[in-house]
Design an enzyme around this catalytic site. Structure first.
Site, PDB file in Angstrom:
ATOM      1  N   SER A  24      -5.595 -20.626   6.324  1.00  0.00           N
ATOM      2  CA  SER A  24      -5.593 -21.989   5.795  1.00  0.00           C
ATOM      3  C   SER A  24      -5.065 -23.031   6.781  1.00  0.00           C
ATOM      4  CB  SER A  24      -4.813 -22.039   4.480  1.00  0.00           C
ATOM      5  OG  SER A  24      -5.477 -21.240   3.530  1.00  0.00           O
ATOM      6  N   THR A  69       0.063 -18.717  -2.240  1.00  0.00           N
ATOM      7  CA  THR A  69      -0.649 -17.440  -2.145  1.00  0.00           C
ATOM      8  C   THR A  69       0.249 -16.299  -2.588  1.00  0.00           C
ATOM      9  OG1 THR A  69      -2.134 -16.127  -0.776  1.00  0.00           O
ATOM     10  CG2 THR A  69      -0.217 -17.064   0.348  1.00  0.00           C
ATOM     11  N   LYS A  73       1.392 -16.815  -7.004  1.00  0.00           N
ATOM     12  CA  LYS A  73       0.425 -17.630  -7.749  1.00  0.00           C
ATOM     13  C   LYS A  73       0.743 -17.760  -9.243  1.00  0.00           C
ATOM     14  CE  LYS A  73      -3.581 -17.065  -4.752  1.00  0.00           C
ATOM     15  NZ  LYS A  73      -5.023 -16.823  -4.685  1.00  0.00           N
ATOM     16  N   GLY A 134     -11.724  -4.333 -10.367  1.00  0.00           N
ATOM     17  CA  GLY A 134     -10.367  -4.861 -10.232  1.00  0.00           C
ATOM     18  C   GLY A 134     -10.003  -5.687 -11.449  1.00  0.00           C
ATOM     19  N   ALA A 135      -8.694  -5.807 -11.664  1.00  0.00           N
ATOM     20  CA  ALA A 135      -8.239  -6.550 -12.852  1.00  0.00           C
ATOM     21  C   ALA A 135      -6.986  -7.363 -12.521  1.00  0.00           C
ATOM     22  CB  ALA A 135      -7.961  -5.577 -13.991  1.00  0.00           C
ATOM     23  N   GLY A 254     -16.388 -12.634   1.133  1.00  0.00           N
ATOM     24  CA  GLY A 254     -15.576 -13.653   0.469  1.00  0.00           C
ATOM     25  C   GLY A 254     -15.133 -14.819   1.340  1.00  0.00           C
TER      26      GLY A 254
HETATM   27  P1  ATR Z   1      -4.889 -10.010  -6.578  1.00  0.00           P
HETATM   28  O1  ATR Z   1      -4.075 -11.096  -7.225  1.00  0.00           O
HETATM   29  O2  ATR Z   1      -5.163 -10.251  -5.123  1.00  0.00           O
HETATM   30  O3  ATR Z   1      -6.120  -9.679  -7.353  1.00  0.00           O
HETATM   31  P2  ATR Z   1      -3.375  -7.818  -7.688  1.00  0.00           P
HETATM   32  O4  ATR Z   1      -3.063  -8.598  -8.905  1.00  0.00           O
HETATM   33  O5  ATR Z   1      -2.288  -6.994  -7.078  1.00  0.00           O
HETATM   34  O6  ATR Z   1      -3.918  -8.738  -6.525  1.00  0.00           O
HETATM   35  O7  ATR Z   1      -4.632  -6.869  -8.015  1.00  0.00           O
HETATM   36  C1  ATR Z   1      -5.137  -5.978  -7.097  1.00  0.00           C
HETATM   37  C2  ATR Z   1      -6.318  -5.236  -7.711  1.00  0.00           C
HETATM   38  O8  ATR Z   1      -6.798  -4.296  -6.761  1.00  0.00           O
HETATM   39  C3  ATR Z   1      -5.964  -4.439  -8.953  1.00  0.00           C
HETATM   40  O9  ATR Z   1      -7.091  -4.377  -9.776  1.00  0.00           O
HETATM   41  C4  ATR Z   1      -5.653  -3.064  -8.365  1.00  0.00           C
HETATM   42  O10 ATR Z   1      -5.793  -1.993  -9.259  1.00  0.00           O
HETATM   43  P3  ATR Z   1      -4.545  -1.560 -10.209  1.00  0.00           P
HETATM   44  O11 ATR Z   1      -4.489  -2.559 -11.320  1.00  0.00           O
HETATM   45  O12 ATR Z   1      -4.904  -0.198 -10.677  1.00  0.00           O
HETATM   46  O13 ATR Z   1      -3.319  -1.589  -9.335  1.00  0.00           O
HETATM   47  C5  ATR Z   1      -6.720  -2.977  -7.316  1.00  0.00           C
HETATM   48  N1  ATR Z   1      -6.378  -2.040  -6.258  1.00  0.00           N
HETATM   49  C6  ATR Z   1      -5.509  -2.225  -5.238  1.00  0.00           C
HETATM   50  N2  ATR Z   1      -5.443  -1.133  -4.460  1.00  0.00           N
HETATM   51  C7  ATR Z   1      -6.317  -0.214  -4.995  1.00  0.00           C
HETATM   52  C8  ATR Z   1      -6.734   1.121  -4.639  1.00  0.00           C
HETATM   53  N3  ATR Z   1      -6.246   1.730  -3.556  1.00  0.00           N
HETATM   54  N4  ATR Z   1      -7.645   1.717  -5.413  1.00  0.00           N
HETATM   55  C9  ATR Z   1      -8.164   1.101  -6.498  1.00  0.00           C
HETATM   56  N5  ATR Z   1      -7.807  -0.154  -6.888  1.00  0.00           N
HETATM   57  C10 ATR Z   1      -6.910  -0.799  -6.143  1.00  0.00           C
END
Ligand code: ATR
Length: 292
Positions: A24, A69, A73, A134-135, A254
């Site tokens: 940024s 960031t 957030k 992802g969630a 992205g």
């Molecule tokens: P962000 O705000 O960047 O989305 P976050 O809230 O930490 O970051 O979310 C990271 C996402 O990546 C989550 O969905 C996480 O899965 P979990 O909820 O099971 O933790 C997913 N993620 C990160 N590392 C992962 C891995 N090695 N395998 C599968 N999913 C992963």
């Protein structure tokens, strides 16, 4: 145009931890220079323990605005004077503007994603079926936007199923009853990918330095009807995007999301509207800088 700091220079910045990797500062300082706006954008490494002090300090220092960031957030919201409707819905703020000494939080990630998705894939969410991998916070911003845009159906896939369920229920309750969820078992992923038109990776799986990893292995099910968007931009092509391209899917990274969220934040801070020509020029330059 040279950047000259004087008594009139406006201060912008980003708070995060880590913050060293952020692109940024390069983007915003480049825009200020091109627009001949007397402003400087700097990185501020702020640990979670110092978040309230940092936000109050930025307010006291009367900065024009700042980005927020990882990991702040969500938590930053409690220290602001108010947040936009969209930021409240997404539950996260990535840009803060100082308006007469009051700090207002916005979320430009969702709009940044949407513009990049529309322009760079040529696709839209209206009446489409999507899979979100992802969630976390990024998934929430994207899922909210997709639901608002009229996605027909959406499946949230996540390693931790409870988080997928929580996000899915939130979308169904707050926006539109369009969302299901599942874990990352092979069969769940296969069924979801087979039945959808759009696949979006919002996890960090496949990001530098672990570039040999992929969030899903169901490549054989991808075809030329799929649009695959990966919010990762380092590497430029993740394993997921490479495989999607090999199968004939439309594959986009992205970088555009990062760029456009920054553009929308800059326009808010400076109360200006950048022209389409300017934005296109900045994007070309931004890609050059990032890919160096
Ligand atoms: P962000 O705000 O960047 O989305 P976050 O809230 O930490 O970051 O979310 C990271 C996402 O990546 C989550 O969905 C996480 O899965 P979990 O909820 O099971 O933790 C997913 N993620 C990160 N590392 C992962 C891995 N090695 N395998 C599968 N999913 C992963």
């Amino acid at each position: 145009m040279e950047l000259t700091i004087d008594g009139y220079t406006k201060i912008l910045g980003i708070i995060g931890d880590p913050v060293e990797h952020s692109k940024s500062p390069v983007l915003h300082n480049y825009i200020s220079t091109c627009k001949n706006i007397n402003a400087v954008y700097v990185p501020f490494k702020v640990s979670p323990d110092n978040l309230s002090h940092a936000v109050n300090g930025l307010r006291s220092l009367d900065v024009v605005g700042f980005n927020v960031t990882v990991p702040h957030k969500n938590n930053v919201m409690q220290y602001l004077d108010g947040v936009s409707e969209e930021a409240a819905l997404i539950g996260a703020v990535n840009a803060v503007k100082n308006i007469g000494g009051k700090l207002w939080g916005y979320n430009t990630d969702g709009d940044g994603f949407l513009r990049s998705f529309r322009e760079e894939t040529g696709n839209s969410f209206l009446n489409k079926s999507a899979v979100i991998i992802g969630a976390g916070g990024a998934a929430k911003a994207i899922a909210v936007k997709a639901a608002i845009e009229g996605v027909r159906s959406m499946i949230i896939l996540n390693r931790t199923v409870d988080r997928a369920k929580e996000l899915s229920c939130y979308i169904n309750e707050k926006i539109a009853n369009c969302c299901a969820f599942a874990g990352m078992e092979h069969i769940d992923v296969e069924n979801a990918v087979m039945g959808c038109e759009i696949v979006i990776n919002t996890t960090s799986v496949g990001m530098y330095p672990k570039t040999d990893k992929s969030p899903i292995e169901a490549y054989s099910l991808l075809n030329d009807k799929h649009t695959v968007y990966d919010i990762i931009y380092n590497p430029e092509k993740t394993e997921l995007l490479k495989s999607a391209e090999e199968k004939g899917s439309k594959a986009v990274n992205g970088l555009g999301m990062l760029f456009y969220q920054g553009i929308y934040a800059y326009e808010k801070w400076m109360d200006i509207k950048l022209s389409e020509d300017e934005i296109a020029k900045f994007y070309t330059k931004f890609k050059e800088i990032i890919q160096k």
